[in-house]
Design a protein around this motif. Structure first.
Motif, PDB file in Angstrom:
ATOM      1  N   THR A 252      34.635  32.198  36.341  1.00 26.54           N
ATOM      2  CA  THR A 252      35.971  32.147  36.948  1.00 26.54           C
ATOM      3  C   THR A 252      36.153  33.352  37.867  1.00 26.54           C
ATOM      4  O   THR A 252      35.849  34.476  37.487  1.00 26.54           O
ATOM      5  CB  THR A 252      37.060  32.169  35.862  1.00 26.54           C
ATOM      6  OG1 THR A 252      36.917  31.026  35.021  1.00 26.54           O
ATOM      7  CG2 THR A 252      38.450  32.152  36.487  1.00 26.54           C
ATOM      8  N   THR A 253      36.647  33.125  39.067  1.00 25.08           N
ATOM      9  CA  THR A 253      36.877  34.214  40.010  1.00 25.08           C
ATOM     10  C   THR A 253      38.351  34.635  39.982  1.00 25.08           C
ATOM     11  O   THR A 253      39.232  33.853  39.594  1.00 25.08           O
ATOM     12  CB  THR A 253      36.516  33.796  41.439  1.00 25.08           C
ATOM     13  OG1 THR A 253      37.427  32.769  41.871  1.00 25.08           O
ATOM     14  CG2 THR A 253      35.089  33.256  41.505  1.00 25.08           C
ATOM     15  N   THR A 254      38.600  35.863  40.420  1.00 22.78           N
ATOM     16  CA  THR A 254      39.982  36.324  40.491  1.00 22.78           C
ATOM     17  C   THR A 254      40.770  35.509  41.525  1.00 22.78           C
ATOM     18  O   THR A 254      41.977  35.305  41.362  1.00 22.78           O
ATOM     19  CB  THR A 254      40.053  37.818  40.860  1.00 22.78           C
ATOM     20  OG1 THR A 254      39.242  38.059  42.016  1.00 22.78           O
ATOM     21  CG2 THR A 254      39.570  38.677  39.711  1.00 22.78           C
ATOM     22  N   ARG A 255      40.083  35.040  42.546  1.00 22.62           N
ATOM     23  CA  ARG A 255      40.763  34.205  43.548  1.00 22.62           C
ATOM     24  C   ARG A 255      41.255  32.899  42.917  1.00 22.62           C
ATOM     25  O   ARG A 255      42.356  32.418  43.218  1.00 22.62           O
ATOM     26  CB  ARG A 255      39.818  33.914  44.725  1.00 22.62           C
ATOM     27  CG  ARG A 255      40.512  33.361  45.964  1.00 22.62           C
ATOM     28  CD  ARG A 255      39.572  33.371  47.159  1.00 22.62           C
ATOM     29  NE  ARG A 255      39.195  34.722  47.537  1.00 22.62           N
ATOM     30  CZ  ARG A 255      39.932  35.549  48.280  1.00 22.62           C
ATOM     31  NH1 ARG A 255      41.123  35.149  48.699  1.00 22.62           N
ATOM     32  NH2 ARG A 255      39.490  36.735  48.588  1.00 22.62           N
ATOM     33  N   GLU A 256      40.442  32.324  42.027  1.00 19.24           N
ATOM     34  CA  GLU A 256      40.856  31.102  41.331  1.00 19.24           C
ATOM     35  C   GLU A 256      42.036  31.380  40.402  1.00 19.24           C
ATOM     36  O   GLU A 256      42.949  30.554  40.288  1.00 19.24           O
ATOM     37  CB  GLU A 256      39.675  30.544  40.519  1.00 19.24           C
ATOM     38  CG  GLU A 256      38.592  29.905  41.374  1.00 19.24           C
ATOM     39  CD  GLU A 256      37.378  29.515  40.551  1.00 19.24           C
ATOM     40  OE1 GLU A 256      36.821  28.429  40.825  1.00 19.24           O
ATOM     41  OE2 GLU A 256      36.973  30.291  39.647  1.00 19.24           O
ATOM     42  N   ILE A 257      42.006  32.534  39.737  1.00 19.40           N
ATOM     43  CA  ILE A 257      43.116  32.904  38.858  1.00 19.40           C
ATOM     44  C   ILE A 257      44.403  33.046  39.664  1.00 19.40           C
ATOM     45  O   ILE A 257      45.464  32.563  39.263  1.00 19.40           O
ATOM     46  CB  ILE A 257      42.806  34.209  38.098  1.00 19.40           C
ATOM     47  CG1 ILE A 257      41.628  34.009  37.151  1.00 19.40           C
ATOM     48  CG2 ILE A 257      44.038  34.679  37.316  1.00 19.40           C
ATOM     49  CD1 ILE A 257      41.103  35.301  36.525  1.00 19.40           C
TER      50      ILE A 257
END
Length: 210
Positions: A41-46
């Motif tokens: 999971t990427t921070t951009r997805e979060i």
């Protein structure tokens, strides 16, 4: 608890806004971590799942590990709250223990994906933060220490005081077993049957009276 709660810096000064935004982040991250895992999971997805930009996300956290910490802390807090709300501390230690065991297994069932998340991903936290997260589980286990000690004091439970902590940990494992082995246990037992059999086995040697 072995360590103090981690203070995560924020560029925002309004405490209520911080709490509200972090609740959004936690809820979004829980679903992503369950479905994709922490590392994938990427921070951009979060940020996108939370409903704001990556820049806004970093106004409330400093790293993806901060998000994982917030997630673990929130899950433990919800587990402890639900368990304490379900327990009636007015009866004997024995009666309270029966109620607490039923509540523990029910909460574990309802939050199974989130409990699994902690066990699968908490190892990715920095050591100091991990110690705190593990300490939160100890706090939940201590609920059963309190109940067992109450039963010893009122005479409804027969257990050596030096074994109380071990018994409390055993009880936690009984609840977690439904999470980790549910796929196999459900072939033979409903959750109600599993709960009743575990209560009977646990109380066989320590209950004095109803």
């Amino acid at each position: 608890m072995s360590d103090k709660r981690k203070a995560i810096p924020s560029l925002v000064k309004d405490p209520k806004l911080i709490e509200r935004r972090r609740e959004q982040i936690i809820e979004a991250a829980v679903h992503l971590f369950i479905n994709k895992g922490f590392h994938k999971t990427t921070t951009r997805e979060i940020a996108r799942a939370s409903g704001f930009s990556i820049g806004t996300l970093y106004e409330y956290i400093e790293s993806k590990e901060d998000v994982l910490y917030l997630v673990c802390d929130a899950i433990h807090a919800e587990m402890e709250t639900r368990l304490r709300e379900a327990i009636n501390f007015n009866g004997t230690g024995l009666k309270t223990l029966k109620i607490a065991l039923k509540s523990l297994i029910r909460v574990m069932d309802q939050m199974s994906d989130r409990v699994l998340l902690i066990y699968q991903e908490a190892k990715s936290l920095p050591k100091e933060t991990l110690r705190y997260v593990l300490g939160r589980e100890e706090a939940i286990s201590h609920i059963f220490v309190e109940i067992l000690e109450k039963g010893i004091a009122d005479g409804s439970l027969h257990i050596d005081e030096k074994n109380v902590k071990l018994m409390a940990d055993n009880i936690m494992v009984l609840g977690e077993m439904w999470v980790f082995r549910r796929w196999a246990l459900k072939k033979h037992y409903t959750i109600e049957e599993y709960t009743e059999k575990q209560i009977a086995l646990l109380l066989r040697d320590i209950s004095v009276s109803d």
